[in-house]
Write a protein that holds these residues in place. Sequence first.
Motif, PDB file in Angstrom:
ATOM      1  N   LEU A  94      16.463  17.857  -6.721  1.00  0.00           N
ATOM      2  CA  LEU A  94      15.412  18.591  -6.010  1.00  0.00           C
ATOM      3  C   LEU A  94      14.482  19.242  -7.038  1.00  0.00           C
ATOM      4  CD1 LEU A  94      14.375  19.393  -3.210  1.00  0.00           C
ATOM      5  CD2 LEU A  94      15.747  21.481  -3.385  1.00  0.00           C
ATOM      6  N   ALA A  95      13.426  18.541  -7.390  1.00  0.00           N
ATOM      7  CA  ALA A  95      12.529  19.012  -8.446  1.00  0.00           C
ATOM      8  C   ALA A  95      11.093  18.661  -8.077  1.00  0.00           C
ATOM      9  CB  ALA A  95      12.903  18.372  -9.783  1.00  0.00           C
ATOM     10  N   GLY A  96      10.144  19.270  -8.831  1.00  0.00           N
ATOM     11  CA  GLY A  96       8.743  18.909  -8.683  1.00  0.00           C
ATOM     12  C   GLY A  96       8.205  19.124  -7.281  1.00  0.00           C
ATOM     13  N   HIS A  97       7.505  18.110  -6.771  1.00  0.00           N
ATOM     14  CA  HIS A  97       6.872  18.206  -5.450  1.00  0.00           C
ATOM     15  C   HIS A  97       7.891  18.485  -4.354  1.00  0.00           C
ATOM     16  CE1 HIS A  97       4.388  17.251  -1.983  1.00  0.00           C
ATOM     17  NE2 HIS A  97       5.229  16.287  -1.643  1.00  0.00           N
ATOM     18  N   ALA A  98       9.042  17.819  -4.406  1.00  0.00           N
ATOM     19  CA  ALA A  98      10.059  18.020  -3.365  1.00  0.00           C
ATOM     20  C   ALA A  98      10.555  19.465  -3.367  1.00  0.00           C
ATOM     21  CB  ALA A  98      11.227  17.059  -3.564  1.00  0.00           C
ATOM     22  N   TRP A  99      10.738  20.038  -4.568  1.00  0.00           N
ATOM     23  CA  TRP A  99      11.158  21.439  -4.637  1.00  0.00           C
ATOM     24  C   TRP A  99      10.073  22.361  -4.089  1.00  0.00           C
ATOM     25  CZ3 TRP A  99      14.367  25.135  -4.340  1.00  0.00           C
ATOM     26  CH2 TRP A  99      14.002  26.426  -4.725  1.00  0.00           C
ATOM     27  N   ARG A 100       8.804  22.082  -4.422  1.00  0.00           N
ATOM     28  CA  ARG A 100       7.726  22.934  -3.918  1.00  0.00           C
ATOM     29  C   ARG A 100       7.675  22.911  -2.392  1.00  0.00           C
ATOM     30  NH1 ARG A 100       5.365  21.232  -8.991  1.00  0.00           N
ATOM     31  NH2 ARG A 100       4.419  19.340  -8.128  1.00  0.00           N
ATOM     32  N   LEU A 155      19.952  24.774  -1.169  1.00  0.00           N
ATOM     33  CA  LEU A 155      19.741  24.137  -2.462  1.00  0.00           C
ATOM     34  C   LEU A 155      18.866  25.007  -3.362  1.00  0.00           C
ATOM     35  CD1 LEU A 155      19.040  20.428  -1.410  1.00  0.00           C
ATOM     36  CD2 LEU A 155      21.167  21.383  -2.328  1.00  0.00           C
ATOM     37  N   LYS A 156      19.100  24.913  -4.663  1.00  0.00           N
ATOM     38  CA  LYS A 156      18.271  25.578  -5.662  1.00  0.00           C
ATOM     39  C   LYS A 156      17.401  24.536  -6.353  1.00  0.00           C
ATOM     40  CE  LYS A 156      21.369  27.297  -8.432  1.00  0.00           C
ATOM     41  NZ  LYS A 156      22.537  26.518  -8.042  1.00  0.00           N
ATOM     42  N   GLU A 157      16.374  25.007  -7.030  1.00  0.00           N
ATOM     43  CA  GLU A 157      15.529  24.105  -7.785  1.00  0.00           C
ATOM     44  C   GLU A 157      16.369  23.331  -8.801  1.00  0.00           C
ATOM     45  OE1 GLU A 157      11.386  24.034 -10.409  1.00  0.00           O
ATOM     46  OE2 GLU A 157      12.345  25.965  -9.937  1.00  0.00           O
ATOM     47  N   PRO A 215       0.800  -1.237   0.000  1.00  0.00           N
ATOM     48  CA  PRO A 215       0.000   0.000   0.000  1.00  0.00           C
ATOM     49  C   PRO A 215       0.827   1.279   0.000  1.00  0.00           C
ATOM     50  CG  PRO A 215       0.060  -0.907   2.211  1.00  0.00           C
ATOM     51  CD  PRO A 215       0.820  -1.884   1.333  1.00  0.00           C
ATOM     52  N   VAL A 216       2.064   1.197  -0.465  1.00  0.00           N
ATOM     53  CA  VAL A 216       2.914   2.387  -0.561  1.00  0.00           C
ATOM     54  C   VAL A 216       3.595   2.409  -1.922  1.00  0.00           C
ATOM     55  CG1 VAL A 216       3.350   2.562   1.925  1.00  0.00           C
ATOM     56  CG2 VAL A 216       4.898   1.217   0.501  1.00  0.00           C
ATOM     57  N   GLU A 217       3.909   3.607  -2.402  1.00  0.00           N
ATOM     58  CA  GLU A 217       4.699   3.771  -3.612  1.00  0.00           C
ATOM     59  C   GLU A 217       6.079   4.267  -3.213  1.00  0.00           C
ATOM     60  OE1 GLU A 217       2.539   6.379  -6.193  1.00  0.00           O
ATOM     61  OE2 GLU A 217       1.100   4.839  -6.764  1.00  0.00           O
ATOM     62  N   MET A 218       7.103   3.690  -3.816  1.00  0.00           N
ATOM     63  CA  MET A 218       8.474   4.043  -3.471  1.00  0.00           C
ATOM     64  C   MET A 218       8.968   5.119  -4.442  1.00  0.00           C
ATOM     65  SD  MET A 218       8.995   2.131  -0.846  1.00  0.00           S
ATOM     66  CE  MET A 218      10.763   1.944  -0.567  1.00  0.00           C
ATOM     67  N   VAL A 219       8.902   6.361  -4.006  1.00  0.00           N
ATOM     68  CA  VAL A 219       9.369   7.485  -4.803  1.00  0.00           C
ATOM     69  C   VAL A 219      10.847   7.709  -4.495  1.00  0.00           C
ATOM     70  CG1 VAL A 219       9.060   9.932  -5.342  1.00  0.00           C
ATOM     71  CG2 VAL A 219       7.076   8.522  -4.718  1.00  0.00           C
ATOM     72  N   VAL A 220      11.665   7.807  -5.528  1.00  0.00           N
ATOM     73  CA  VAL A 220      13.100   8.030  -5.322  1.00  0.00           C
ATOM     74  C   VAL A 220      13.518   9.258  -6.115  1.00  0.00           C
ATOM     75  CG1 VAL A 220      13.641   6.321  -7.117  1.00  0.00           C
ATOM     76  CG2 VAL A 220      15.418   6.994  -5.502  1.00  0.00           C
ATOM     77  N   ARG A 221      14.335  10.089  -5.483  1.00  0.00           N
ATOM     78  CA  ARG A 221      14.714  11.382  -6.062  1.00  0.00           C
ATOM     79  C   ARG A 221      16.228  11.543  -6.048  1.00  0.00           C
ATOM     80  NH1 ARG A 221      10.045  14.411  -6.052  1.00  0.00           N
ATOM     81  NH2 ARG A 221       8.372  13.610  -4.715  1.00  0.00           N
ATOM     82  N   CYS A 273       9.186  13.559   3.794  1.00  0.00           N
ATOM     83  CA  CYS A 273       8.946  12.164   4.167  1.00  0.00           C
ATOM     84  C   CYS A 273       9.973  11.665   5.195  1.00  0.00           C
ATOM     85  CB  CYS A 273       8.955  11.265   2.933  1.00  0.00           C
ATOM     86  SG  CYS A 273       7.725  11.710   1.701  1.00  0.00           S
ATOM     87  N   GLY A 274      10.333  12.552   6.111  1.00  0.00           N
ATOM     88  CA  GLY A 274      11.273  12.189   7.160  1.00  0.00           C
ATOM     89  C   GLY A 274      12.724  12.239   6.754  1.00  0.00           C
ATOM     90  N   VAL A 275      13.008  12.602   5.502  1.00  0.00           N
ATOM     91  CA  VAL A 275      14.386  12.688   5.015  1.00  0.00           C
ATOM     92  C   VAL A 275      14.836  14.146   5.061  1.00  0.00           C
ATOM     93  CG1 VAL A 275      15.950  12.251   3.085  1.00  0.00           C
ATOM     94  CG2 VAL A 275      13.994  10.724   3.477  1.00  0.00           C
TER      95      VAL A 275
END
Length: 313
Positions: free
Chosen positions: A104-110, A128-130, A95-101, A120-122
């Motif tokens: 620093l872009a997209g949702h994480a940048w926002r 950092l810049k976008e 029941p989880v999706e493993m997102v790996v980055r 997510c606890g990380v």
Amino acid sequence: MNSISGTNFQFPGQTGFYKGKVRDVYSFEKKLVMVATDRISAFDVILPRAIPYKGQVLNQIAAHFLNATSGIVPNWLLEVPDPNVSIGLKCQAYPVEMVVRGYLAGHAWREYAAGKRSVCGVSLPEGLKENDKLPEPIITPTTKAHEGHDEDISREEILAQGLVSEDEYEHLERYTLALFAKGTEMAADQGLILVDTKYEFGQLDGTIYLIDEIHTPDSSRYFYQDVYAENQEAGLPQKQLSKEFVREWLIQNGFQGKDGQDVPEMTDQRVELISARYIELFEKVTGNKFQKNNLDNPVKRIEEAILRTLQTN
């Protein structure tokens, strides 16, 4: 502008049907049949017009990378009887999706731009810049929602809630990082940078399988390698291949999937542009020429291909 907005088949031995944001999924006792439609979603909302060839692009890219990574982790795919169809093992999805980055872009940048220094606890470093490269790839899981929005969740919360056992989760982490490393290597061969992506896993008879799609424009973001450093130095947006350009167009027109917001008009020109971008991504990511499938009565073609395969097996 023919496209595949959806299917509604009834096959012998069929035990269930699920309509996802993009895929129509037919269940059988031991197998799943996934039809990649041309529906497109953003901000967890299905947009009002389907995109010609999008489903074919997604299905064929996914098959390309599932075949290339089968030595890292077993995957669900058994056969591809039609450019829009994949048939594979029926696994119990985690029941989880493993997102790996890796950047620093997209949702994480926002989130970072809003002042958060933890996703997510990380923990993330200051300054950092976008689109900056992260010190090392990070895993930022989400819950897997059948309806509505996926939600960020930390490793600690996943274990505390018993969503995945600790031993299994450690396997998912190892597989995720190994798949991302392979995807990064394959992207570099094509002059691309794999920025971030997500993986879904399931379990069958005690074995963990990679399921669903991987490294497609719906699940991944790519930058062009040759202009990355120059654009970062100049503070310019990165040239990218992903669905992010659709999200950016929606944001510019006042839509982020929130209550009271309306999807902007999708003109023929907009639909054609999105279709062309998906085809460009296919060719750039796989290194193969895209062969447009016949869109004359594609739903009948898909049904016949599935029936032939079910009868053969």
